[in-house]
Design an enzyme around this catalytic site. Structure first.
Site, PDB file in Angstrom:
ATOM      1  N   SER A   1      39.311  50.013  43.612  1.00  0.00           N
ATOM      2  CA  SER A   1      38.478  48.914  43.114  1.00  0.00           C
ATOM      3  C   SER A   1      38.427  47.699  44.028  1.00  0.00           C
ATOM      4  CB  SER A   1      38.949  48.487  41.723  1.00  0.00           C
ATOM      5  OG  SER A   1      38.621  49.479  40.778  1.00  0.00           O
TER       6      SER A   1
ATOM      7  N   SER B   1      37.421  44.397  36.735  1.00  0.00           N
ATOM      8  CA  SER B   1      37.383  45.665  37.471  1.00  0.00           C
ATOM      9  C   SER B   1      36.675  46.780  36.706  1.00  0.00           C
ATOM     10  CB  SER B   1      38.807  46.106  37.845  1.00  0.00           C
ATOM     11  OG  SER B   1      38.790  46.886  39.019  1.00  0.00           O
TER      12      SER B   1
ATOM     13  N   GLU C   1      31.797  54.717  41.970  1.00  0.00           N
ATOM     14  CA  GLU C   1      32.954  55.013  41.128  1.00  0.00           C
ATOM     15  C   GLU C   1      32.768  56.353  40.410  1.00  0.00           C
ATOM     16  OE1 GLU C   1      35.790  53.677  40.828  1.00  0.00           O
ATOM     17  OE2 GLU C   1      35.662  51.635  41.595  1.00  0.00           O
TER      18      GLU C   1
ATOM     19  N   LYS D   1      35.036  46.524  45.027  1.00  0.00           N
ATOM     20  CA  LYS D   1      34.200  45.659  44.184  1.00  0.00           C
ATOM     21  C   LYS D   1      34.078  44.248  44.779  1.00  0.00           C
ATOM     22  CE  LYS D   1      35.374  48.521  40.255  1.00  0.00           C
ATOM     23  NZ  LYS D   1      36.339  48.789  39.187  1.00  0.00           N
TER      24      LYS D   1
END
Length: 358
Positions: A106, A169, A205, A109
């Site tokens: 993550s 997240s 993802e 991101k």
């Protein structure tokens, strides 16, 4: 002068002293070595050398690159550990394991948010624009705080989707944002434009959750992530408004409180983004990461990126190592003073001297 006293440093104001020293040297070399006058002159010369050297140099900073403490922390885990830290005002660095690439999870991101906000600065998107999310877009078998709160979807501002993606997240909102900018290839194109090498963004993802092997493709070297953090901090990527917006989101990150922030006092500001991998058979985790900018109490900033890959140790053990590295960097490392004569200013405008720590 160097041929008489190698290593002697003369200041600009020391030319008269240099001439005097030359006369003393000539007198010394012309005398019997054991005369009382010769001994006196030799003492004068030695005093002058010591005084001059002390006035124009300072003790060298600890060589962070050679720090055994960092290596010991990295080697305390049954894992591949990469860490890079950089003082953003001087560029002084400490690194371990930077020769490898690590799955970002993550952490991607943060990179994605930069690409989205770049388009806001360009006028192609607007933070207040409303985006409708349908129930079928909220994948169930993934981390998604927004889906937990709004299982039927709804209308959300771009600002809120960015906040949930970075601060909480959320994987679903991450992929929705990817879709708004043309997918991972849009982010990769931006990285090239920004001159950042060593970061690869290739999959969403959802794609990684379908095939766990793909997590190793979405990867970064620690120093490459620090280069991106530096560019972000220096305003080379975003306008002031969007930069401040993302900084605020990262400073309020709710994930990973036991990682970079875990052992730091409350007066250290940490604007960061975490990443967490999948559980390995028999325990352990594929990735445990935290990257960000730490603002020290005296106002100096340090970019820190810690990546842990394929750990056979527990998530909590990985978190403790990340926290211990951050604590060592902030409490034990003594980098060179900042460029403005040791005086720094924090975000509240309070000034600190170099004697206050960093």
């Amino acid at each position: 002068m160097a041929r008489f006293l190698p290593g002697l440093r003369m200041t600009k104001k020391g030319k008269k002293g240099e001439k005097l020293l030359l006369r003393l040297l000539r007198a010394w070399y012309g005398m019997a070595p054991m005369t009382s006058t010769g001994v006196y002159l030799c003492g004068c010369i030695m005093f002058f050398c010591v005084f001059s050297q002390g006035a124009t140099s300072s003790p060298p900073a600890v060589s962070a690159a050679d720090s055994s403490a960092v290596r010991e922390l990295a080697h305390s885990l049954k894992a591949r550990v990469g860490m890079a830290a950089e003082m953003l005002d001087t560029g002084e660095t400490v690194m371990v394991g930077d020769e490898a690439a690590y799955p970002m999870q993550s952490v991607v991101k943060f990179v994605l948010a930069l690409s989205v906000l770049k388009r806001v600065d360009q006028g192609a998107m607007n933070l207040e624009q409303i985006i409708r999310i349908r129930p079928e877009q909220l994948v169930k078998d993934t981390w998604s705080p927004l889906r937990e709160r709004f299982p039927q979807g709804g209308d959300f501002s771009l600002k809120e989707l960015l906040r949930v993606t970075v601060q909480e997240s959320d994987n679903n909102t991450c992929d929705l944002l990817f879709g708004l900018i043309g997918g991972p290839q849009g982010v990769q194109k931006d990285l090239k434009e920004w001159g950042i090498d060593g970061i690869n963004v290739r999959f969403t993802e959802e794609e990684i959750h379908r095939n766990h092997d793909l997590q190793y493709v979405n990867s970064s070297r620690p120093s490459a992530m620090n280069s991106l953090l530096r560019a972000f901090d220096e305003g080379k990527i975003l306008a002031r408004g969007t930069q401040n917006f993302l900084w605020g989101i990262m400073a309020g990150c709710s994930t990973g409180p036991e990682r970079l922030k875990g052992q730091l006092p409350r007066d250290y500001v940490v604007a960061h983004k975490t990443g967490s991998g999948f559980t390995l058979p028999g325990g352990g985790v594929t990735a445990r990461n935290d990257v960000g900018i730490i603002v020290l109490p005296n106002g100096r900033k340090m970019a820190v990126s810690v990546f842990i890959r394929d750990s056979k140790d527990s998530e909590s053990a990985c978190d403790r190592v990340i926290a211990s590295m951050a604590r060592w960097l902030c409490m034990e490392w003594r980098p060179a003073p900042g460029k403005n004569n040791g005086m720094m200013q924090n975000s509240l405008g309070v000034r600190f001297s170099k004697d206050s720590g960093f």
